[in-house]
Design an enzyme around this catalytic site. Sequence first.
Site, PDB file in Angstrom:
ATOM      1  N   ASP A 258       0.864  -1.177   0.000  1.00 27.95           N
ATOM      2  CA  ASP A 258       0.000   0.000   0.000  1.00 27.95           C
ATOM      3  C   ASP A 258       0.901   1.226   0.000  1.00 27.95           C
ATOM      4  OD1 ASP A 258      -2.261  -1.561   0.114  1.00 27.95           O
ATOM      5  OD2 ASP A 258      -2.376  -1.519   2.288  1.00 27.95           O
ATOM      6  N   ASP A 419     -13.936  -4.113  -1.811  1.00 33.87           N
ATOM      7  CA  ASP A 419     -13.682  -3.577  -0.463  1.00 33.87           C
ATOM      8  C   ASP A 419     -14.977  -3.532   0.343  1.00 33.87           C
ATOM      9  OD1 ASP A 419     -10.787  -2.749  -0.648  1.00 33.87           O
ATOM     10  OD2 ASP A 419     -11.589  -1.624  -2.341  1.00 33.87           O
TER      11      ASP A 419
END
Length: 568
Positions: A258, A419
């Site tokens: 990330d 998500d």
Amino acid sequence: MPPAVFLLDYGAGNVRSLVNAVSQIGFDIRTISRPEDFALADKIIFPGVGAFGPALEALRTKGLEKPLRDYLASGKPFLGICIGMQSLFESSDESPGVPGLGLVKHKITRFSTEVSSGGKKSVPHMGWNASVVVGDATGTEYINHDGEDTRYYFVHSFAALVPKDLFDASAPRREILEGGWTCTFTTYHDETFISSIKRGNILATQFHPEKSGSAGLKLLSTFLHSDTATYTTVPSTLPIAVASVPHRLNKRVIACLDVRTNDAGDLVVTKGDQYDVRESSTGGDVRNLGKPVDLSAEYFAAGADEITFLNITSFRGSVLADDAMLEVVRRASARVFVPLTVGGGIRDLIDRDSGRVTATALEVASEYFRSGADKVSIGGDAVLAAEAYYRNGCKGDGLSSIEQISRLYGAQAVVISVDPKRVYIKSASEANGHAVVELADGDRGPNGEKLCWYQCTIKGGREARDLDARQLVVACEALGAGEILCNCMDKDGTNSGFDIGLLKLMKQSVGIPVIASSGAGSAKHFTEVFRATNVDAALAAGIFHRKEVKISEVKAELKANGFEARMG
């Protein structure tokens, strides 16, 4: 004097990885941009990413087909990769009516999603598999430098399937491919296909050597250093004197980074807990776990099967202006020779003042591909595309980011990042028609709820939508996506294991590969998720960044439990 090596680029996909691989081996490579360039080449590599039809049509539109045919007939070395191999065949079911070059008298057909023993398999065939030499090995010096444990990276939905009588010892002897071709074979579940071919000066592979780590670099080095035209070629014939070519597809282990801008303006690798990446103990600074390029190279060396960069910077403007992230991808692709996926900001870019589209999602993705990415991951924009799909009567309009990108680059280039967050309920009727999952005994809701549904979110999890995870992936597969990256906000950063119920739902809902994400805390969690859900890959971030678990430990755990795993 080194040979003049040229790249035949018809204008689609990531060719930077091949250029970087050739450079890594010590050769310069130039691009063929006009018919006259063929005469300058001592060796040509034709990589193919995308679809059969656009590749062949691009060759013809640019006037490159005849000089390519002349080059192939000249005896000079040629290497075709993926579509570069398939283009040598007569035709492909992927693009009916578009003829191939026809050097190989065989047709390219689509993998079946059905398995003869029952059940289904994911299509595309995606991951690391073996390319097996059977019969006389003469003429196969180019392949399997690490012996029978060699693995190469495949990603394709269409293949040169071999006849069903392949292993029938009573079948009359004949060449597998008319014209004296040597072949190697790969099996995907119950279907065996031709994974490389060789005749004289022509070598071609269905797999991607430039994305196959050290094994692929060795194959490329052999091609670049040797006069492969001097190899004695013995045609591969049927029947084959082995019981079968085994299915050797590995379960993929993916390292995720990330990446976001910290408060000082630097790109760093970070990791959130339920998507919160700021340290509570240091005044809210962005958690800094390292430099993205260095970490990606470290994970490649450690045996990661793929690397995923998720750019989680909040884009208020154009991702195309984010030169730092594009440079990360460029530099990583020069050091990492396994597939790279990049996500973040893959959508149509709209000027806030005029409302005009300044760049399409296709243009954004193309910039990532040119920078070295193999796949792009689409998050929030996929949710909006799925909502439009259902409003439009379960049809696409051709304008979504998924449709734009997969149309040109192929479904395998489009990953959907799911998500969702759990919505706990006491009875299925409370889900209002959404897909309901029963939770495990040790994984109940805050008030002991046994059921939940998974609500899709956008904007980094900050905005919930009236769409469940199953609806999302079904729509995205129909629109042209080729892979699902399934996260779970409730599991993120918990180290408690993957969300088995959600992942079972995903595998039951689609026929494309599914990657498990969120919750990995030990090597055993990888074994558990593969055994319980049959997902195709599993991804982790924090446990790798913090050195709590090594990639080699995950691979050893998988092999010890009977799974195919690439060890390096």
